[in-house]
Structure formats: C-alpha cells, structure tokens
Design an enzyme around this catalytic site. Structure first.
Site, short mmCIF file in Angstrom:
data_model
loop_
_atom_site.label_atom_id
_atom_site.label_comp_id
_atom_site.label_asym_id
_atom_site.label_seq_id
_atom_site.Cartn_x
_atom_site.Cartn_y
_atom_site.Cartn_z
N LYS A 98 0.70 -1.08 0.06
CA LYS A 98 0.09 0.03 0.05
C LYS A 98 0.84 1.35 -0.04
CE LYS A 98 -1.79 1.59 4.05
NZ LYS A 98 -1.56 2.98 4.31
N ASN A 99 1.92 1.47 0.81
CA ASN A 99 2.47 2.57 1.00
C ASN A 99 3.57 2.87 0.04
OD1 ASN A 99 1.08 3.12 3.23
ND2 ASN A 99 2.57 2.52 4.68
N CYS B 87 -5.54 7.99 8.81
CA CYS B 87 -6.07 7.32 10.36
C CYS B 87 -5.79 8.44 11.29
CB CYS B 87 -5.36 6.02 10.62
SG CYS B 87 -5.72 4.75 9.49
N ARG C 103 -0.51 14.32 13.49
CA ARG C 103 0.57 14.07 12.33
C ARG C 103 0.81 15.51 11.34
NH1 ARG C 103 -2.39 8.73 9.34
NH2 ARG C 103 -0.07 8.34 8.75
N ASP D 146 2.96 0.07 12.02
CA ASP D 146 1.90 -0.24 11.66
C ASP D 146 1.63 -1.74 12.18
OD1 ASP D 146 1.92 2.14 10.34
OD2 ASP D 146 2.82 1.30 8.43
N ARG E 197 -9.28 -0.12 3.24
CA ARG E 197 -8.23 0.88 2.87
C ARG E 197 -6.86 0.47 2.66
NH1 ARG E 197 -7.53 4.90 6.75
NH2 ARG E 197 -5.74 5.36 5.41
N1 EPU Z 1 6.39 13.74 11.52
C1 EPU Z 1 6.60 14.96 11.95
N2 EPU Z 1 6.67 16.38 10.89
C2 EPU Z 1 6.47 15.82 9.68
C3 EPU Z 1 6.37 14.28 8.97
C4 EPU Z 1 6.19 13.60 10.18
O1 EPU Z 1 6.77 15.54 12.99
O2 EPU Z 1 6.63 16.54 8.54
C5 EPU Z 1 6.44 12.80 12.48
C6 EPU Z 1 5.10 12.11 12.52
O3 EPU Z 1 4.15 12.92 13.50
C7 EPU Z 1 5.28 10.86 13.19
C8 EPU Z 1 6.89 10.65 12.74
O4 EPU Z 1 7.30 11.82 12.16
O5 EPU Z 1 5.41 11.01 14.75
C9 EPU Z 1 6.74 9.54 11.42
O6 EPU Z 1 5.84 10.00 10.42
P1 EPU Z 1 6.02 9.71 8.82
O7 EPU Z 1 5.98 11.00 8.27
O8 EPU Z 1 7.22 8.46 8.59
O9 EPU Z 1 4.75 9.05 8.75
P2 EPU Z 1 3.69 9.25 7.30
O10 EPU Z 1 4.55 9.47 6.09
O11 EPU Z 1 2.81 10.13 7.69
C10 EPU Z 1 3.88 6.56 6.74
C11 EPU Z 1 2.73 5.68 6.39
C12 EPU Z 1 2.21 5.05 7.85
C13 EPU Z 1 3.34 4.77 8.55
C14 EPU Z 1 4.41 5.64 8.82
C15 EPU Z 1 5.63 5.37 9.59
C16 EPU Z 1 1.96 6.15 4.12
C17 EPU Z 1 0.75 6.78 3.48
N3 EPU Z 1 1.80 6.28 5.59
O12 EPU Z 1 3.13 7.62 7.32
O13 EPU Z 1 1.45 4.23 7.32
O14 EPU Z 1 2.63 4.23 9.98
O15 EPU Z 1 4.94 6.09 7.36
O16 EPU Z 1 5.99 4.24 9.14
O17 EPU Z 1 3.18 5.78 3.88
C18 EPU Z 1 -0.72 2.82 7.87
O18 EPU Z 1 -0.15 2.15 6.63
O19 EPU Z 1 -1.35 2.16 8.46
C19 EPU Z 1 0.02 3.90 7.97
C20 EPU Z 1 -0.34 4.71 9.00
#
Ligand code: EPU
Length: 420
Positions: free
Chosen positions: A22-23, A117, A122, A305, A397
């Site tokens: 998915k990601n 979610c 975030r 995850d 999803r």
């Molecule tokens: N963070 C910040 N600032 C930013 C971005 C992130 O503070 O600009 C923090 C977040 O709040 C969090 C941490 O950094 O505490 C990691 O966030 P990350 O940006 O890595 O997460 P994401 O890109 O929003 C993706 C996956 C998530 C998965 C996370 C961590 C996608 C679409 N989503 O989210 O997947 O949990 O990386 O591996 O790629 C899921 O599949 O269920 C899911 C939530």
C-alpha cells in the site's frame, strides 16, 4: 456499512499470497505525474487507498487505464490542473504526495490537507521545510497547502524527524530541480527504495535510497517505465501474527523476507517457529507465545503499523509485556475494544502494559482505524465465540480481499450489511 463476523478458534492453515505494498503504491502513483511518457505499474494492491489516489490522478486530468485488478497504465501528459479536489484529498493520508509531484512537474501545487487514520498528531512541517529549501514558497490558507516556485534548486535538507512521507515528497520535488539535493536523516523504509527505483527507471538520478543519506541529482526530463510494486510487509506481518494468534501453520508467499526481519525476530523470541524459504516463509505456532517487550521504531526497527496486531498476540501471551509506541501518540485506540474481549491492558501515554490472559472472548467491537481493524480481526480469529467488527471500511483501505484470503486459510469469516 458492512460488518465482519468471525467465529474464532479455527487455526489458520494453508498458503496466502501477499499483494503489493500500500505505502509504495500510494507514493508511486502520484510519482507517475512526473513522467513524460506513459508508465505501467504492476502488482498494485486492490484497496480503497489506491482507488482514491487513482481518482485524484483522474481529477487532475491524467489518463488512467486499469488493465487488470493489479495493473494500470498512466499517461500524465494530459494533466490540466495543479489543484487537488478537497473531498478527494481528505480521503487519505497519501494525498500529500501530490504536493511534491505537482511542484516537481509544474512548479505549482494546491493540495488540501490530507486525511488518513486518526492515530495522533501527524504534522507535515518536514515536507514543507524540504519544499522551501528547494526554493518553493509554501502558504497554508483555508486548509489548503499552496506551493509555488519560479525554479527549484537542489539543496541540503536535514530532517528533524525520520519521516517516510517527507523523504518521499522531497525526492519527488527534487528529481527535476537544478543541481543536487541531499536528504540527511532520511527514512529507510522499503517504500522509499521502491519509489526511488521507480523514479530512476523514469530517468531520475537518485542514490542512497534505503540509507539515511539520499542524493538526488536533478535531471531535465523524465520518461516512462514499467514498474512492479514490492510486496506489502504490513499485510504479510498481519498474516504472520494472525497465524500465531490462532495457533496455526501457514505459508506466507510472494514476500521479501528481509523486510520482515524485525517481525520474524520478535515472533521467534515469543517461541513461534518461522522458516524462511526464498520469497516465502512458514509460520508454525502450536504453543502459547511468551510475552516480549516491543518498541516501535523507523525501519528497520519494529514497525508502528504492526504494533496494534502484535498487541493482540501479546494480550494472549504468557507473561507481561511492555509496548512502547515511539512513533505516534494516539495509536492505542484499539485497546478499549480489545478490553471488551477480555484483554488486560493499561495505557499510560505512549506505553501500554499488557498482562497476558489465556484467551480472548468474542464480542462486538469497532475498527477505529486501519491497523486497529486488522488487530480486531486477529483478535476475533483467536477468540472463543463470535466477534462482530463494525466500521470495517477502515480495513478495506489497506487490505486486499482480507476476508476471502482468511476464508482460504480456514477461518470462519462472513461479511454482513450493517442493517442486516
Ligand atoms: N512527523 C513530523 N513532521 C513531519 C512528518 C512526520 O513530526 O513533517 C512525525 C510524525 O508525526 C510521526 C513521525 O514523524 O511521529 C513519522 O511520520 P511519517 O512521516 O514517517 O509518517 P507518514 O509518512 O505520515 C507513513 C505511512 C504510515 C506509517 C508511517 C511510519 C504512508 C501513506 N503512511 O506515514 O502508514 O505508519 O509512515 O512508518 O506511507 C499505515 O499504513 O497504517 C500507516 C499509518
């Protein structure tokens, strides 16, 4: 809305094929906006998040031809707007990748804040910091992120937090920037390598993806390519945990076992037998697992995850376990649901203390988010009696054909309409 009814207590047995990640898919589809010629993307998971991303591509004017359930051809030369629709954007988290992709191609993007979610705060400040470092002006107005640049110029960017989304988004924006961009403290998840491989196949020059320093030398144009999405490590991990929770014996096929090392290691510590064999692995669990502690970390650490499904296995393990959720501050919403099934878990901030009970008892529960939903399915499979899971739209999803794959493994699962 539909519900899932699970009659627990039937060990999973047999083979399950894992779908595309998915990601990766939700990053690579927006990345196809950068391509100057059509792209063929294979092994796409047939899930709602992918359908939603495809809807955004179409809304922007791209031609998307679905050749089969897991293959699309995208022509983005027909794009006629840089504005993503509000309703479409808020359907998922990954709509933020349209900022990097549109900015990279048209130097202009308007994307409403993403949805996704509800698992805690975030922010996307690191994405914005990256775009600004490349020379874009970014403003947030009425819930819309507007980014614009006369030209994008490569720059060094040190991420304050390890972020999957920010790492990929900066790669997208930087591919066709002038000069070299270096992302330091980059995320190392397999999705990042997969997206970099896709962009390189289009003609980008990205080195170091999968390490914490990624170097992107800007190129003038990108072409098309054919790309196969990597297998979904979270889907695979969910089936591994479900097999252990149901005291089953399954073969998880079409995977890259090294992507699952942190999960296999933890499950072996718990006494589950895991045998790797090329692109598959067998999970054999015939005794009650031992409690272990887990701390979620960026890859290659234990993934956030899978924390929720794993907390179910810990709730029926022998002993007391401590879960430290270091990535998100709100990813324990499933605990109240699990308690309805007899789990003994106390949560204090980002720490959960899980006192193992011999078994869970089926109950009506709710899928509060995607992985919480997967956790409820795992709980239902292991429990005595019937579990009814509502709000399963979250599960759809991210998991392709979940109930049918489980039924093939011998689970007693049935979908009913909420009104039935
Ligand atoms: N963070 C910040 N600032 C930013 C971005 C992130 O503070 O600009 C923090 C977040 O709040 C969090 C941490 O950094 O505490 C990691 O966030 P990350 O940006 O890595 O997460 P994401 O890109 O929003 C993706 C996956 C998530 C998965 C996370 C961590 C996608 C679409 N989503 O989210 O997947 O949990 O990386 O591996 O790629 C899921 O599949 O269920 C899911 C939530």
């Amino acid at each position: 809305m539909d519900k899932l009814i699970i009659e627990g207590g039937h060990p999973l047995r047999g083979e399950v094929n894992i779908s595309g990640a998915k990601n990766s898919a939700v990053a690579i589809l927006p990345a196809a906006l950068l391509a100057g010629a059509p792209c063929t993307i294979k092994n796409l998971p047939d899930i709602k998040d992918v359908a939603n991303i495809i809807d955004i591509l179409k809304q922007l004017g791209a031609e998307v031809n679905k050749e089969s359930h897991d293959k699309v051809i995208i022509n983005s030369n027909t794009i006629n707007t840089y504005k993503v629709d509000f309703e479409l954007s808020k359907k998922l988290r990954a709509s933020y990748y349209f900022i990097g992709a549109l900015l990279g191609r048209f130097k202009k993007a308007e994307v409403p804040f993403p949805g996704g979610c509800d698992i805690g705060v975030r922010p996307i400040d690191q994405h914005i910091k990256g775009f600004e470092a490349l020379g874009a002006k970014v403003i947030i107005e009425h819930g819309i992120i507007r980014a614009e640049a006369d030209e994008l110029v490569g720059a060094p960017i040190f991420l304050d937090v390890v972020s999957v989304g920010a790492t990929i988004n900066i790669m997208l924006a930087a591919c066709m920037a002038k000069g070299t961009t270096i992302i330091e403290n980059a995320a190392k998840e397999p999705y990042i390598v997969d997206t970099a491989n896709f962009l390189n196949a289009l003609g980008a020059n990205i080195k170091g993806a999968g390490t914490d320093e990624i170097k992107i030398k800007g190129v003038d144009t990108l072409g098309g390519c054919e790309h196969t999405i990597i297998p979904d490590q979270m889907e695979a991990g969910t089936y591994m945990i479900a097999a252990a929770a149901s005291k089953g014996d399954i073969i998880v096929k079409n995977i890259i076992p090294t992507h699952l090392d942190s999960i296999s290691a933890k499950m072996r510590e718990m006494g589950v037998n895991i045998i790797e064999n090329g692109d598959s692995l067998r999970v054999i669990a015939n005794t009650r697992p031992k409690a272990v502690n887990i701390k979620t970390l960026p890859y290659p650490g234990f993934p956030t995850d899978l924390q929720q499904p794993m907390s179910v296995l810990l709730s029926i393990s022998d002993g007391t376990a401590i879960i430290n959720e270091s990535i998100y501050d709100g990813r324990f919403k499933h605990v109240d649901e699990l308690k309805k099934m007899g789990a003994k878990i106390s949560v204090e901030g980002r720490i959960a203390i899980v006192e193992g009970v011999p078994k869970l008892l089926g109950a009506p529960v709710c899928a509060t988010d995607l992985r919480a939903g997967a956790a409820m399915v795992v709980a239902g499979l292991s429990a005595e009696g019937e579990t009814v899971i509502s709000n399963i739209t979250h599960i759809e999803r991210g998991y392709e054909n979940f109930e049918n794959k489980l039924i093939k493994l011998g689970a007693k699962v049935k979908r009913i309409n909420e009104e039935d």
